[in-house]
Scaffold this motif. Structure first.
Motif, mmCIF file in Angstrom:
data_model
loop_
_atom_site.group_PDB
_atom_site.id
_atom_site.type_symbol
_atom_site.label_atom_id
_atom_site.label_comp_id
_atom_site.label_asym_id
_atom_site.label_seq_id
_atom_site.Cartn_x
_atom_site.Cartn_y
_atom_site.Cartn_z
ATOM 1 N N LYS A 159 10.774 0.412 -13.175
ATOM 2 C CA LYS A 159 9.986 -0.185 -12.028
ATOM 3 C C LYS A 159 8.927 -0.024 -12.948
ATOM 4 O O LYS A 159 7.977 -0.473 -12.558
ATOM 5 N N ARG B 289 7.337 -8.127 -2.036
ATOM 6 C CA ARG B 289 5.855 -8.419 -2.058
ATOM 7 C C ARG B 289 5.491 -8.725 -3.084
ATOM 8 O O ARG B 289 5.719 -8.088 -3.814
ATOM 9 N N MET C 55 -1.248 -2.435 -4.876
ATOM 10 C CA MET C 55 -3.144 -2.021 -4.627
ATOM 11 C C MET C 55 -2.716 -1.324 -6.109
ATOM 12 O O MET C 55 -3.676 -1.268 -7.255
ATOM 13 N N LEU D 190 12.153 0.714 3.128
ATOM 14 C CA LEU D 190 11.631 1.042 4.519
ATOM 15 C C LEU D 190 11.270 0.434 6.107
ATOM 16 O O LEU D 190 10.590 -0.495 5.302
ATOM 17 N N THR E 167 -1.038 0.967 1.778
ATOM 18 C CA THR E 167 0.344 1.242 2.667
ATOM 19 C C THR E 167 0.564 2.462 2.780
ATOM 20 O O THR E 167 1.232 2.900 2.001
ATOM 21 N N GLY F 248 0.935 9.493 -2.156
ATOM 22 C CA GLY F 248 -0.534 9.872 -1.286
ATOM 23 C C GLY F 248 -0.765 11.517 -1.466
ATOM 24 O O GLY F 248 -0.329 11.772 -0.645
ATOM 25 N N MET F 249 -2.049 10.809 -1.443
ATOM 26 C CA MET F 249 -2.485 12.593 -1.475
ATOM 27 C C MET F 249 -4.130 12.440 -0.854
ATOM 28 O O MET F 249 -4.857 11.102 -1.384
HETATM 29 C C1 LIG Z 1 -8.330 1.864 -6.638
HETATM 30 C C2 LIG Z 1 -6.864 2.601 -6.398
HETATM 31 C C3 LIG Z 1 -7.281 3.674 -5.735
HETATM 32 C C4 LIG Z 1 -6.589 4.491 -5.197
HETATM 33 N N1 LIG Z 1 -6.748 6.012 -4.690
HETATM 34 C C5 LIG Z 1 -5.711 6.380 -4.208
HETATM 35 C C6 LIG Z 1 -5.903 7.378 -3.167
HETATM 36 O O1 LIG Z 1 -7.553 8.733 -2.900
HETATM 37 N N2 LIG Z 1 -4.642 8.996 -2.944
HETATM 38 C C7 LIG Z 1 -3.800 8.239 -3.141
HETATM 39 O O2 LIG Z 1 -2.643 8.840 -3.645
HETATM 40 N N3 LIG Z 1 -3.401 7.284 -4.018
HETATM 41 C C8 LIG Z 1 -4.756 6.429 -4.367
HETATM 42 N N4 LIG Z 1 -3.885 5.528 -5.189
HETATM 43 C C9 LIG Z 1 -2.719 4.404 -5.489
HETATM 44 C C10 LIG Z 1 -1.792 4.198 -5.063
HETATM 45 O O3 LIG Z 1 -1.236 5.718 -4.640
HETATM 46 C C11 LIG Z 1 -0.520 3.732 -5.136
HETATM 47 O O4 LIG Z 1 -1.578 2.605 -5.521
HETATM 48 C C12 LIG Z 1 0.321 3.441 -4.765
HETATM 49 O O5 LIG Z 1 1.781 2.451 -5.224
HETATM 50 C C13 LIG Z 1 0.595 2.484 -3.380
HETATM 51 O O6 LIG Z 1 -0.377 1.137 -3.405
HETATM 52 P P1 LIG Z 1 0.201 0.177 -2.147
HETATM 53 O O7 LIG Z 1 0.068 0.585 -0.670
HETATM 54 O O8 LIG Z 1 0.161 -1.277 -2.898
HETATM 55 O O9 LIG Z 1 2.291 -0.131 -2.169
HETATM 56 P P2 LIG Z 1 2.824 -0.370 -3.218
HETATM 57 O O10 LIG Z 1 2.398 -0.181 -4.341
HETATM 58 O O11 LIG Z 1 3.646 -1.449 -3.006
HETATM 59 O O12 LIG Z 1 4.640 0.357 -3.102
HETATM 60 C C14 LIG Z 1 4.072 1.540 -3.894
HETATM 61 C C15 LIG Z 1 5.853 1.410 -3.935
HETATM 62 O O13 LIG Z 1 6.831 2.075 -3.159
HETATM 63 C C16 LIG Z 1 7.779 0.698 -3.260
HETATM 64 N N5 LIG Z 1 7.577 -0.149 -1.205
HETATM 65 C C17 LIG Z 1 6.449 0.132 -0.588
HETATM 66 N N6 LIG Z 1 7.103 -0.655 0.745
HETATM 67 C C18 LIG Z 1 8.836 -0.442 0.386
HETATM 68 C C19 LIG Z 1 9.196 -0.381 1.499
HETATM 69 N N7 LIG Z 1 9.147 -0.942 2.417
HETATM 70 N N8 LIG Z 1 10.673 -0.665 0.817
HETATM 71 C C20 LIG Z 1 11.066 0.290 -0.413
HETATM 72 N N9 LIG Z 1 10.252 0.357 -1.124
HETATM 73 C C21 LIG Z 1 8.416 0.259 -0.678
HETATM 74 C C22 LIG Z 1 7.215 -0.703 -3.709
HETATM 75 O O14 LIG Z 1 8.378 -1.399 -4.208
HETATM 76 C C23 LIG Z 1 6.374 0.297 -5.126
HETATM 77 O O15 LIG Z 1 7.306 0.862 -5.769
HETATM 78 C C24 LIG Z 1 -5.423 4.524 -5.506
HETATM 79 C C25 LIG Z 1 -4.925 3.442 -6.563
HETATM 80 C C26 LIG Z 1 -6.163 2.621 -6.508
HETATM 81 C C27 LIG Z 1 -5.852 1.173 -7.274
#
Ligand SMILES: Cc1cc2nc3c(=O)[nH]c(=O)nc-3n(C[C@H](O)[C@H](O)[C@H](O)COP(=O)(O)OP(=O)(O)OC[C@H]3O[C@@H](n4cnc5c(N)ncnc54)[C@H](O)[C@@H]3O)c2cc1C
Length: 524
Positions: A518, A88, A94, A218, A157, A166-167
């Protein structure tokens, strides 16, 4: 920095494009990011509808998992010394950082983005990792269900949240999203598919949260769901002193009869609004009169609306549930104001507000390396998870170091899992007779006062100060934020005992990078 950028992107087209993107940032956001986000969002809704209604078939999931396994098996056979990571693109995730570790990794494509099963008897949902929060609420809320911890931003995601953190505003009740996971399905470094639950592969189950994909890939996750009602009955309680806010928040977060949802937005050192919510039906005329569709395009941004209760006094509303769950998406909490300063102006809202917020992905895609660096150095994105008795001190420290408002506060349970503690240590503030301690997230997003006032500001020094504070009080830093800790400091903050044991046991040592590699600082 300019030379580095120039070297890396030396063609004339890149130079012209980069200077355009930097000089006309506002125009790029308005004329590209906003319309592209709008179109992409409509496309995703259509795609998900077609999949769920016409194509959904659990066998297809198994076939897609096999594709992931085959890629991992091929990597093993190749004898590669490059660790693996998901393919990805960084701009799609995010997190605000664009880390560069992927260039040294062998990338595994994981195209898994569908809801697989909803079991209302067992109260669980099984989803693929790229399923987004928006997709989940669209699917579950009309059925009368939601994730137990239904995280706010629509594009986050399930995989990113359970592998990272995640909170939500009911985390004082449920804990983090990972505390609501029933099962992880993971492809290990040798290509084997395993299921980890609190009974089966228990050690792996507790080591996966915060592991950021460094123990395995995952491919599906089963999470707890809860029955919900169509509205959130939200009461806004203005506080006019820091002591008043801290006392109220602390007592509500641990009370046996405390509210289901609890959130605080801090508008200045002394002024804040505590919001308490319960699921509700709306039946009476009086209740109907208090309905607020807060996410309609012409409505003021939610945090601005909440601020108005500082003047008008305590009051309550009934917010349709999906509007409540995604109340901060439209304004990206309070970040959009910096990108589109007139975004909350009524004229803009009525004329163009229907375009929604620009997606973080498109904002990242159009960020040149100079913009990325300036964002890290002149802009703060910090979330610390601290023991609840630190609430007052942390607001004062954030005021002294950043002076960024609003601040976000979400109380959170941190559980004692005995010998399966994982990255978070056993809480030292366990509540009497309970297996959890009360913590909270304090989040600062924006431009620090020193930068606003054109005074000297050193991001590294300032963030390191708050990191040290978090370590000293046995708290944690969210790993998607800007991190300046050294490896040693990082391992002091997070307990690596079970994690390292699992890396040995599940053959992850050569297959995946360490978490620190990372998330480590991109710039010193
Ligand atoms: C504007 C904004 C608002 C936010 N609000 C919140 C909130 O309200 N509550 C909260 O808890 N967090 C919040 N976050 C933070 C959020 O928890 C992180 O950004 C988190 O990393 C999730 O982002 P993502 O879904 O894009 O996952 P990614 O950043 O893509 O993944 C997070 C990590 O998991 C790993 N990963 C993902 N998928 C897999 C897979 N299939 N297998 C193995 N590893 C994997 C990735 O490699 C990475 O290291 C916020 C972030 C932003 C930018």
């Amino acid at each position: 920095m300019k030379e580095e950028v120039a070297k890396k992107y030396s063609s004339r087209t890149s130079t012209v494009l980069f200077s355009f993107l930097e000089k006309y940032r506002g125009i790029v956001i308005l004329l590209f990011c906003l319309p592209a986000s709008f179109i992409y969002e409509r496309f995703l809704i259509l795609r998900n509808w077609i999949y769920w209604n016409l194509l959904a078939n659990p066998k297809k999931h198994d076939e897609r998992v096999k594709i992931v396994q085959d890629q991992v098996i091929r990597w093993n056979k190749s004898g590669s010394t490059q660790p693996m990571c998901t393919a990805r693109s960084e701009w799609l995730s995010m997190g605000p950082k664009i880390a560069d570790f992927k260039k040294d990794c062998h990338r595994i494509a994981i195209n898994l983005r569908d809801i697989l099963e909803v079991d209302t008897k067992k109260q669980t949902i099984r989803v693929e990792p790229l399923v987004t929060m928006g997709q989940v609420t669209q699917h579950l809320v009309p059925m009368g269900w939601a994730f137990a911890v239904m995280v706010e931003m629509e594009d986050l995601t399930a995989g990113g949240l359970v592998m990272g953190v995640g909170m939500e505003t009911n985390s004082h009740h449920w804990g983090l999203i990972q505390d609501t996971v029933v099962a992880y399905e993971v492809v290990l470094g040798d290509g084997t598919l395993v299921r980890a639950t609190a009974e089966e592969n228990k050690d792996l189950f507790y080591a996966l949260p915060w592991s950021h994909g460094t123990l395995g890939f995952l491919v599906a996750v089963e999470l707890k769901i809860i029955p919900v009602k169509p509205y959130m009955h939200l009461t806004y309680i203005p506080c006019h002193s820091l002591d008043e806010m801290c006392k109220l928040t602390e007592s509500l977060s641990i009370a046996d009869d405390g509210p289901e949802f609890l959130e605080v937005t801090v508008y200045s050192k002394e002024k804040s609004v505590v919001m308490v919510g319960e699921f509700a039906d709306v039946k009476t005329k009086e209740q109907k009169a208090k309905i607020n569709h807060c996410n309609y395009w012409f409505k003021p941004w939610f945090y601005k609306h909440a601020e108005s209760f500082l003047k008008s006094g305590k009051n309550d509303e009934y917010i349709p549930l999906r509007h409540y769950y995604h109340r901060h998406t439209r304004s990206i909490f309070w970040e959009l104001e910096q990108l589109v300063p007139f975004g909350n102006n009524p004229v803009y809202r009525w004329l163009l507000g229907w375009l929604g917020a620009p997606k973080i992905s498109f904002i990242k895609l159009t960020s040149t390396p100079s913009i990325q660096r300036a964002t890290a150095e002149l802009h703060v994105v910090q979330d610390l998870i601290l023991p609840i008795n630190e609430l007052k001190r942390s607001v004062l420290i954030f005021h002294e170091i950043f002076e960024i408002y609003p601040l976000l506060i979400y109380p959170i349970r941190i559980y004692d899992y005995g010998k399966y503690q994982g990255f978070l240590r056993k809480p030292e503030n366990l509540l009497p007779g309970r297996n959890y301690g009360m913590f909270y997230d304090i989040g600062a997003y924006g431009t620090p006062r020193a930068v606003r006032k054109k005074e000297p500001w050193n991001a590294n020094e300032s963030i390191r100060k708050v990191e040290k504070y978090a370590r000293d009080v046995k708290g944690y830093q969210c790993l998607y934020t800007d991190i300046f800790a050294t490896r040693e400091e990082f391992e002091e903050m997070f307990d690596h005992t079970l994690y390292k044991e699992m890396r040995r046991k599940y053959k992850a040592e050569k297959a995946f990078p360490m978490v620190y590699d990372k998330v480590k600082p991109l710039w010193k």
